[in-house]
Structure formats: structure tokens, C-alpha cells
Design an enzyme around this catalytic site. Structure first.
Site, PDB file in Angstrom:
ATOM      1  N   GLY A  15       0.740  -1.262   0.000  1.00 27.04           N
ATOM      2  CA  GLY A  15       0.000   0.000   0.000  1.00 27.04           C
ATOM      3  C   GLY A  15       0.764   1.304   0.000  1.00 27.04           C
ATOM      4  N   SER A  21       1.601   8.226   2.042  1.00 28.45           N
ATOM      5  CA  SER A  21       0.971   6.965   2.450  1.00 28.45           C
ATOM      6  C   SER A  21       1.490   6.496   3.804  1.00 28.45           C
ATOM      7  CB  SER A  21       1.287   5.844   1.450  1.00 28.45           C
ATOM      8  OG  SER A  21       0.819   6.150   0.168  1.00 28.45           O
ATOM      9  N   ILE A  22       0.578   5.925   4.598  1.00 30.47           N
ATOM     10  CA  ILE A  22       0.993   5.362   5.892  1.00 30.47           C
ATOM     11  C   ILE A  22       2.002   4.227   5.643  1.00 30.47           C
ATOM     12  CG2 ILE A  22       0.155   4.161   7.960  1.00 30.47           C
ATOM     13  CD1 ILE A  22      -2.542   5.754   7.513  1.00 30.47           C
ATOM     14  N   ASP A  66      -2.388  -7.356  -7.155  1.00 30.47           N
ATOM     15  CA  ASP A  66      -3.727  -6.889  -6.826  1.00 30.47           C
ATOM     16  C   ASP A  66      -4.155  -7.709  -5.609  1.00 30.47           C
ATOM     17  OD1 ASP A  66      -6.467  -6.610  -6.552  1.00 30.47           O
ATOM     18  OD2 ASP A  66      -6.809  -6.414  -8.706  1.00 30.47           O
ATOM     19  N   ILE A  95      -4.428  -0.967   2.787  1.00 24.91           N
ATOM     20  CA  ILE A  95      -5.158  -0.943   1.517  1.00 24.91           C
ATOM     21  C   ILE A  95      -6.589  -0.479   1.744  1.00 24.91           C
ATOM     22  CG2 ILE A  95      -6.095  -2.411  -0.318  1.00 24.91           C
ATOM     23  CD1 ILE A  95      -3.765  -4.369   0.251  1.00 24.91           C
ATOM     24  N   TYR A 150     -10.470   2.226  10.612  1.00 26.59           N
ATOM     25  CA  TYR A 150     -10.926   3.571  10.980  1.00 26.59           C
ATOM     26  C   TYR A 150     -12.168   3.451  11.859  1.00 26.59           C
ATOM     27  CZ  TYR A 150     -12.406   8.407  10.587  1.00 26.59           C
ATOM     28  OH  TYR A 150     -12.790   9.687  10.895  1.00 26.59           O
ATOM     29  N   TYR A 160     -18.181   8.520   4.955  1.00 20.72           N
ATOM     30  CA  TYR A 160     -17.319   7.332   4.826  1.00 20.72           C
ATOM     31  C   TYR A 160     -18.038   6.211   4.075  1.00 20.72           C
ATOM     32  CZ  TYR A 160     -13.085   4.845   6.317  1.00 20.72           C
ATOM     33  OH  TYR A 160     -11.878   4.190   6.343  1.00 20.72           O
ATOM     34  N   THR A 199      -3.743  11.679   3.349  1.00 24.58           N
ATOM     35  CA  THR A 199      -3.168  10.806   2.313  1.00 24.58           C
ATOM     36  C   THR A 199      -4.141  10.797   1.131  1.00 24.58           C
ATOM     37  OG1 THR A 199      -4.375   8.899   3.133  1.00 24.58           O
ATOM     38  CG2 THR A 199      -2.199   9.263   4.083  1.00 24.58           C
ATOM     39  N   ALA A 201      -5.972   8.254   0.038  1.00 24.45           N
ATOM     40  CA  ALA A 201      -7.223   7.593   0.438  1.00 24.45           C
ATOM     41  C   ALA A 201      -8.009   8.487   1.398  1.00 24.45           C
ATOM     42  CB  ALA A 201      -6.921   6.252   1.100  1.00 24.45           C
TER      43      ALA A 201
HETATM   44  N1  LIG Z   1      -5.914   8.398   5.661  1.00 21.67           N
HETATM   45  C1  LIG Z   1      -6.757   8.241   6.662  1.00 21.67           C
HETATM   46  O1  LIG Z   1      -7.411   9.185   7.111  1.00 21.67           O
HETATM   47  C2  LIG Z   1      -6.939   6.870   7.263  1.00 21.67           C
HETATM   48  C3  LIG Z   1      -7.502   6.749   8.539  1.00 21.67           C
HETATM   49  C4  LIG Z   1      -7.690   5.469   9.065  1.00 21.67           C
HETATM   50  C5  LIG Z   1      -7.326   4.370   8.309  1.00 21.67           C
HETATM   51  N2  LIG Z   1      -6.780   4.535   7.061  1.00 21.67           N
HETATM   52  C6  LIG Z   1      -6.428   3.344   6.296  1.00 21.67           C
HETATM   53  O2  LIG Z   1      -5.047   3.300   6.082  1.00 21.67           O
HETATM   54  C7  LIG Z   1      -4.783   2.463   4.944  1.00 21.67           C
HETATM   55  C8  LIG Z   1      -3.784   3.138   4.028  1.00 21.67           C
HETATM   56  O3  LIG Z   1      -4.335   4.271   3.439  1.00 21.67           O
HETATM   57  P1  LIG Z   1      -3.562   5.656   3.315  1.00 21.67           P
HETATM   58  O4  LIG Z   1      -4.342   6.630   4.110  1.00 21.67           O
HETATM   59  O5  LIG Z   1      -2.121   5.497   3.555  1.00 21.67           O
HETATM   60  O6  LIG Z   1      -3.841   6.052   1.789  1.00 21.67           O
HETATM   61  P2  LIG Z   1      -3.107   5.640   0.407  1.00 21.67           P
HETATM   62  O7  LIG Z   1      -4.052   6.101  -0.654  1.00 21.67           O
HETATM   63  O8  LIG Z   1      -1.750   6.198   0.383  1.00 21.67           O
HETATM   64  O9  LIG Z   1      -3.051   4.045   0.471  1.00 21.67           O
HETATM   65  C9  LIG Z   1      -4.100   3.212   0.024  1.00 21.67           C
HETATM   66  C10 LIG Z   1      -3.428   2.123  -0.796  1.00 21.67           C
HETATM   67  O10 LIG Z   1      -4.341   1.079  -1.181  1.00 21.67           O
HETATM   68  C11 LIG Z   1      -3.829   0.593  -2.422  1.00 21.67           C
HETATM   69  N3  LIG Z   1      -4.805  -0.252  -3.123  1.00 21.67           N
HETATM   70  C12 LIG Z   1      -6.026   0.107  -3.612  1.00 21.67           C
HETATM   71  N4  LIG Z   1      -6.580  -0.950  -4.253  1.00 21.67           N
HETATM   72  C13 LIG Z   1      -5.699  -1.982  -4.161  1.00 21.67           C
HETATM   73  C14 LIG Z   1      -5.700  -3.327  -4.623  1.00 21.67           C
HETATM   74  N5  LIG Z   1      -6.745  -3.833  -5.322  1.00 21.67           N
HETATM   75  N6  LIG Z   1      -4.623  -4.118  -4.360  1.00 21.67           N
HETATM   76  C15 LIG Z   1      -3.555  -3.629  -3.658  1.00 21.67           C
HETATM   77  N7  LIG Z   1      -3.515  -2.359  -3.181  1.00 21.67           N
HETATM   78  C16 LIG Z   1      -4.570  -1.547  -3.447  1.00 21.67           C
HETATM   79  C17 LIG Z   1      -3.549   1.894  -3.165  1.00 21.67           C
HETATM   80  O11 LIG Z   1      -2.792   1.705  -4.354  1.00 21.67           O
HETATM   81  C18 LIG Z   1      -2.814   2.672  -2.096  1.00 21.67           C
HETATM   82  O12 LIG Z   1      -1.435   2.415  -2.128  1.00 21.67           O
HETATM   83  C19 LIG Z   1      -6.142   2.157   4.325  1.00 21.67           C
HETATM   84  O13 LIG Z   1      -6.614   0.911   4.794  1.00 21.67           O
HETATM   85  C20 LIG Z   1      -6.988   3.276   4.890  1.00 21.67           C
HETATM   86  O14 LIG Z   1      -8.374   2.966   4.885  1.00 21.67           O
HETATM   87  C21 LIG Z   1      -6.561   5.751   6.540  1.00 21.67           C
END
Ligand SMILES: NC(=O)c1ccc[n+]([C@@H]2O[C@H](COP(=O)([O-])OP(=O)(O)OC[C@H]3O[C@@H](n4cnc5c(N)ncnc54)[C@H](O)[C@@H]3O)[C@@H](O)[C@H]2O)c1
Length: 270
Positions: A15, A21-22, A66, A95, A150, A160, A199, A201
């Protein structure tokens, strides 16, 4: 400051899309703590090409997968063990994606094909990852598997949308697979419920800026950043958390236990 918490440990990080990205921050932190890993993302996300910069910085191989494809996951786990020279100690599932959110569909007018995609990508993929890890016998004893969640899994945040159901599914899978993996391999499985984070997402959710600010005001410590989250993930990957499993761990600066704050009262009574 580094403590060598992950010296000699091997894993897979899903991810990392860009430097916000986290997963990106986690890769840097895990590297700093002595861990070795492969990086993976959906083939479509590879087109941005950014992950190659991270791979260079971490001396990591990139293996596209994927996360909804069992075949891709099988290749990923098999190849990761070859590249890293042994079984794995940690896996990060970072993801999330909802076509309904991305395309702005109202919760009363959801496209169900897309809803299923949301559940598959953001929830079920966690089961697929762990089932593949089990079938390929990829995990070492006392390994650690973490996914990101989340608080919308427990409480309503209207924008959401169907991601709330995906996160509830994700957290439930962590408990069921955590039980199974704990019994068979002493592997622990947890989800981290992270503060709103800027980020791709995160900011894709409409009204993100408002609930980022709201959560910040409602948290005695303020919102946890992506760097804070990376540090916590590192501890969960380390031997310092060997007996923590099947938990949804709140990493939110205190948001989930707070009713109201002086900051918010002041703002609302102005
Ligand atoms: N950003 C926030 O506010 C927040 C808060 C709580 C939880 N999260 C969770 O943290 C996680 C990481 O998100 P983020 O905020 O770093 O955003 P991000 O957009 O940087 O990361 C999301 C990742 O999911 C990947 N992804 C999407 N479809 C995919 C697939 N079919 N196969 C493999 N990878 C796939 C994307 O390419 C991306 O790298 C997610 O689960 C998100 O729900 C985010």
C-alpha cells in the site's frame, strides 16, 4: 533514534502509493529499525512509478499484486520468501478503496457492484492475504500481521459510506484469522484504528478537512500522524508486543474515549 527493533526480521508491506501513504512512512521506519521487506501495490498504482523511489531508499524489491487476486498473492508470498531468503515475520495490509466514495455516490443510491468491490479490496483482501500466507506456509512463529482501520467501523461518519462496512469486515477478519493463526503458528493479527490522516485515500472522502479538524479538536493529544502510526506498527511488528492479538487498537490521540473538549466548546460558543 533507532533501536534495531526489527533486526533480522523479514516481511511484506502493502500500500505505499506516495510519500504521504501510511505504508510509505512505515517502510522507512521498518528499514530504520533493521527490517527487510518487499514492497507491493496494485499493478495500476505502479503506473505512478513513485514506489520505485521508495524501493531504492529501502533496498527493497517491488512485486506488483492486486490484493483481491489469489494468484497475485500466491506469487507475491512465494517470491518474497525467495528474495528475502526465508519465511516472514511481519505483513502490513495498508489498503483501502471504494468506487462509491471515489465517484461520489450517495449512501441511498449505492452501486452494488461497486459496493462488492469496496468490500473485496478493503476488507476481504485481508482474509486473502492471510489465507495465502497460511497456504504458502510463509509466516515464522511469533510473526505479526497488521491492517489499518478507521473508527467509522463502530460509529457513523456519513461521508465514509460503504467503507464503514468494509472496515467492520476487516476488524472481524482480524479476530477470526487471529484466532486461527495464533493457534497454529503463534502469529498475531491486529488492526490499528488510525486518526484521519492526509493521504490520497484519506482526502478522497468528501468533507475530509472538516472531520480532520474536528478529530484534532476532540483528541487530547491531537490527531496521530502517519509517522506516529508507522512507529506504532513497528512496535507491533517487534518482539515487544508478542502477546497482543485479535485486537482493534485505537491509535487516535484519545479521540475514541473523548465526549467533548474545551477546545470544541469554545469554538461552538463563540
Ligand atoms: N488516511 C486516513 O485518514 C486513514 C484513517 C484510518 C485508516 N486509514 C487506512 O489506512 C490504509 C492506508 O491508506 P492511506 O491513508 O495510507 O492512503 P493511500 O491512498 O496512500 O493508500 C491506500 C493504498 O491502497 C492501495 N490499493 C487500492 N486498491 C488496491 C488493490 N486492489 N490491491 C492492492 N492495493 C490496493 C492503493 O494503491 C494505495 O497504495 C487504508 O486501509 C486506509 O483505509 C486511513
Amino acid at each position: 533514534m533507532a533501536y534495531n527493533l526489527l533486526k533480522g526480521k523479514r516481511g511484506i508491506i502493502f500500500g505505499a502509493l506516495d510519500e504521504n501513504s501510511i505504508a510509505w512512512k512505515t517502510a522507512l521506519k521498518v528499514k530504520e529499525e533493521g527490517g527487510a521487506f518487499t514492497l507491493t501495490n496494485a499493478p495500476i498504482a505502479m503506473r505512478m512509478g513513485k514506489i520505485n523511489d521508495l524501493a531504492k531508499a529501502c533496498n527493497a524489491e517491488v512485486i506488483p499484486a492486486d490484493a483481491t487476486s489469489e494468484q497475485d498473492l500466491n506469487t507475491l508470498f512465494t517470491r518474497s520468501m525467495e528474495v528475502l531468503g526465508g519465511k516472514l515475520d511481519f505483513v502490513l495490509h495498508s489498503i483501502g478503496m471504494s468506487p462509491n466514495v471515489r465517484k461520489g455516490r450517495d449512501y441511498g443510491d449505492l452501486n452494488y457492484e461497486w459496493f462488492l468491490k469496496t468490500l473485496d479490496i478493503s476488507g476481504l483482501s485481508f482474509h486473502k492475504v492471510m489465507q495465502t500466507a497460511e497456504k504458502t506456509d510463509a509466516m515464522n512463529e511469533y510473526g505479526s500481521i497488521v491492517a489499518l482501520s478507521y473508527i467509522a467501523a463502530q460509529r457513523v461518519f456519513p461521508d465514509y459510506s460503504d467503507m464503514a462496512q468494509a472496515k467492520a469486515l476487516l476488524e472481524s477478519i482480524a479476530r477470526s484469522s487471529g484466532y486461527r493463526f495464533g493457534k497454529s503458528k503463534k502469529v498475531r493479527v491486529n488492526t490499528i484504528s488510525q486518526s484521519p490522516t492526509k493521504t490520497t485515500a484519506g482526502t478522497g472522502i468528501s468533507g475530509f478537512d472538516v472531520f480532520f479538524e474536528y478529530a484534532n479538536m476532540m483528541s487530547p493529544l491531537g490527531n496521530a500522524t502517519a509517522e506516529d502510526c508507522a512507529a506504532f506498527i513497528t512496535v507491533l511488528f517487534s518482539d515487544l508486543s508478542r502477546m497482543v492479538t485479535m485486537q482493534n487498537l485505537m491509535h487516535d490521540g484519545g479521540f475514541s474515549s473523548t465526549g467533548i473538549t474545551e477546545d470544541l466548546i469554545e469554538k461552538l460558543t463563540k
